[in-house]
Design a protein around this motif. Structure first.
Motif, PDB file in Angstrom:
ATOM      1  N   VAL A   9       0.886  -1.166   0.000  1.00 26.16           N
ATOM      2  CA  VAL A   9       0.000   0.000   0.000  1.00 26.16           C
ATOM      3  C   VAL A   9       0.921   1.212   0.000  1.00 26.16           C
ATOM      4  O   VAL A   9       1.792   1.316   0.858  1.00 26.16           O
ATOM      5  CB  VAL A   9      -0.885   0.021   1.269  1.00 26.16           C
ATOM      6  CG1 VAL A   9      -1.717   1.299   1.318  1.00 26.16           C
ATOM      7  CG2 VAL A   9      -1.774  -1.212   1.301  1.00 26.16           C
ATOM      8  N   GLU A  11       1.321   5.352   0.232  1.00 24.39           N
ATOM      9  CA  GLU A  11       0.666   6.645   0.462  1.00 24.39           C
ATOM     10  C   GLU A  11       1.621   7.712  -0.015  1.00 24.39           C
ATOM     11  O   GLU A  11       2.741   7.810   0.468  1.00 24.39           O
ATOM     12  CB  GLU A  11       0.397   6.837   1.959  1.00 24.39           C
ATOM     13  CG  GLU A  11      -0.840   6.098   2.376  1.00 24.39           C
ATOM     14  CD  GLU A  11      -1.379   6.575   3.706  1.00 24.39           C
ATOM     15  OE1 GLU A  11      -1.234   7.751   4.044  1.00 24.39           O
ATOM     16  OE2 GLU A  11      -1.941   5.725   4.406  1.00 24.39           O
ATOM     17  N   THR A  12       1.201   8.516  -0.979  1.00 20.85           N
ATOM     18  CA  THR A  12       2.119   9.529  -1.501  1.00 20.85           C
ATOM     19  C   THR A  12       1.653  10.912  -1.055  1.00 20.85           C
ATOM     20  O   THR A  12       0.473  11.136  -0.827  1.00 20.85           O
ATOM     21  CB  THR A  12       2.189   9.473  -3.038  1.00 20.85           C
ATOM     22  OG1 THR A  12       0.881   9.671  -3.535  1.00 20.85           O
ATOM     23  CG2 THR A  12       2.718   8.149  -3.531  1.00 20.85           C
ATOM     24  N   ASN A  13       2.626  11.807  -0.924  1.00 21.74           N
ATOM     25  CA  ASN A  13       2.316  13.178  -0.520  1.00 21.74           C
ATOM     26  C   ASN A  13       2.442  14.053  -1.747  1.00 21.74           C
ATOM     27  O   ASN A  13       3.509  14.143  -2.337  1.00 21.74           O
ATOM     28  CB  ASN A  13       3.293  13.630   0.550  1.00 21.74           C
ATOM     29  CG  ASN A  13       3.266  12.690   1.730  1.00 21.74           C
ATOM     30  OD1 ASN A  13       2.220  12.419   2.284  1.00 21.74           O
ATOM     31  ND2 ASN A  13       4.415  12.155   2.078  1.00 21.74           N
ATOM     32  N   ASP A 187       6.074  -0.706   6.402  1.00 18.33           N
ATOM     33  CA  ASP A 187       5.057  -0.237   5.458  1.00 18.33           C
ATOM     34  C   ASP A 187       5.680   0.242   4.143  1.00 18.33           C
ATOM     35  O   ASP A 187       5.147   1.115   3.475  1.00 18.33           O
ATOM     36  CB  ASP A 187       4.221   0.894   6.099  1.00 18.33           C
ATOM     37  CG  ASP A 187       5.077   1.994   6.726  1.00 18.33           C
ATOM     38  OD1 ASP A 187       6.315   1.848   6.737  1.00 18.33           O
ATOM     39  OD2 ASP A 187       4.518   2.990   7.207  1.00 18.33           O
ATOM     40  N   THR A 236       6.770   8.924   3.714  1.00 23.45           N
ATOM     41  CA  THR A 236       5.754   7.919   3.375  1.00 23.45           C
ATOM     42  C   THR A 236       5.839   6.623   4.204  1.00 23.45           C
ATOM     43  O   THR A 236       4.903   5.827   4.159  1.00 23.45           O
ATOM     44  CB  THR A 236       5.829   7.544   1.874  1.00 23.45           C
ATOM     45  OG1 THR A 236       7.176   7.326   1.519  1.00 23.45           O
ATOM     46  CG2 THR A 236       5.260   8.648   0.999  1.00 23.45           C
TER      47      THR A 236
END
Ligand code: NAD
Length: 357
Positions: A9, A11-13, A187, A236
């Protein structure tokens, strides 16, 4: 070879990143793009002069200047700066500096919702993260909130060219630590791993070049690109033993941020290499040799980096206490934290000898 991941998974900023243009030429355009007309320019006291030059380049859209950014983002300084932003009716924040100045912009943004333009002048990487550390009454707390992620980042290699050589090295190793811990983060994603590997390569190639000629803008650009990648990794994924040790030592003995990272990195890497040799294999591949921790130690030594905690004023008698503290409220780590092994790690880092492979 990087270990392949079948599932993850990510998660990008999201930020607009402008790389390589002289900041004085493009800052006006970036403020205009935000629809802003009253920018508050932020810096530390030693960088007040360049911040004034930036405000002059911004022209009438520069509504004010606040040049008191301080390490570890003390809440009192943030409150003064936030009051100032309100008084001058600022509609955007322009932070030019290292992690301290960018931290101040994040802290004001958290309280006001103002958009931020971050212009990094070190390799610390804070501009690429939604993380904010703040201090109040001597206690540091850290939060992660998309509201603090700067929406625009301008990377101008000429700005890091004024970093003194010693700080260039420690700040670079500080950035590399984010990537190394990203390689084994619980993660992690395939995308983040690729960024970490590329970021480490950029420093492996760029830092020795920069040391040969600190004004070489192409080499400075290579390292700044590495800082962006390494900072993005920090933004991230969760960090582990290395960051826990640095936060513990930094908090207990009031140690300088980048130097502490530089000294601990080879040792924390060697500790974890015993548990996840495959995940850390790219480090040895990039920096040379068979062992990731030793490879990083040799690289740091070749750059004349600080190697020993004793040189930062830590005493041998402090190490038992530090080892115990590092095990409290521990971060997730790929290798279980064993008190005697952590104490041995700290002994090596204190003396400044190569990590045990
Ligand atoms: P810093 O911002 O404290 O800067 C150190 C000193 O160097 C300051 O006096 C500054 O004015 C000066 N300086 C900066 N750039 C310069 C340049 N190009 N030329 C000459 N002098 C220059 O140092 P830092 O290591 O960038 O940041 C450390 C702080 O950032 C710590 O508080 C750390 O916790 C925080 N940080 C936060 C994150 C995050 O994601 N939230 C990430 C990394 C670091």
């Amino acid at each position: 070879m990087t270990a392949h991941q079948d599932r993850f998974v990510a998660e990008t900023n999201v930020a607009r990143v402008r790389f390589g243009d002289p900041v004085f030429n493009v800052i006006g355009e970036e403020i205009e793009r935000l629809g802003a007309k009253r920018a508050l320019v932020l810096s530390t006291p030693p960088q007040a002069e360049i911040a004034q030059d930036l405000a002059a380049a911004i022209g009438p859209a520069a509504a004010g200047l606040f040049t008191c950014a301080t390490m570890h983002t003390p809440v009192e300084v943030t409150e003064d700066a936030t009051d100032h932003a309100k008084e001058i009716e600022a509609d955007c924040l322009v932070a030019m500096g290292g992690g301290s100045t960018i931290g101040l912009a994040k802290a004001i943004a958290l309280r006001t919702g103002l958009p931020q333009i971050a212009i990094p002048t070190t390799y610390a990487g804070s501009e690429a993260t939604p993380i904010l550390g703040q201090t109040e009454n001597g206690q540091k707390t850290t939060l992660r909130d998309p509201k603090v992620q700067p929406g625009v980042i301008i990377y101008d290699p000429a700005l890091v060219a004024t970093l003194p050589v010693g700080m260039t090295v420690t700040s670079g190793l500080n950035a590399m630590a984010h990537a190394v811990e990203g390689l084994y983060a619980q993660d992690r994603s395939a995308d983040g791993t690729a960024q970490a590997v590329d970021g480490l390569r950029a420093f492996a190639d760029g830092l020795p070049e920069v040391l040969r000629d600190p004004s070489n803008l192409s080499a400075r650009g290579r390292t700044l690109y590495g800082a962006w990648l390494c900072g993005s990794v920090l933004g991230t994924v969760g960090m582990a033993l290395h960051h826990k040790l640095c936060h513990t030592l930094g908090g207990m003995f009031d140690l300088p941020h980048a130097e502490t990272h530089a000294i601990i990195l080879p040792h924390a890497t060697a500790y974890n290499a015993k548990a996840v040799p495959d995940l850390l294999a790219p480090v040895a591949e990039i920096f040379g040799g068979d062992h990731p921790g030793v490879a990083l130690y040799d690289f740091a030594k070749s750059l004349d980096a600080p190697l020993a905690l004793k040189d930062l004023g830590v005493t041998e008698a402090d190490l038992d206490r530090a080892a115990k503290a590092a095990l409290q409220a521990a971060y997730w780590n790929p290798r279980p934290l064993e008190l005697s092994a952590i104490r041995a790690l700290l002994q090596d880092a204190w003396k400044g000898v190569a990590p045990r492979s």
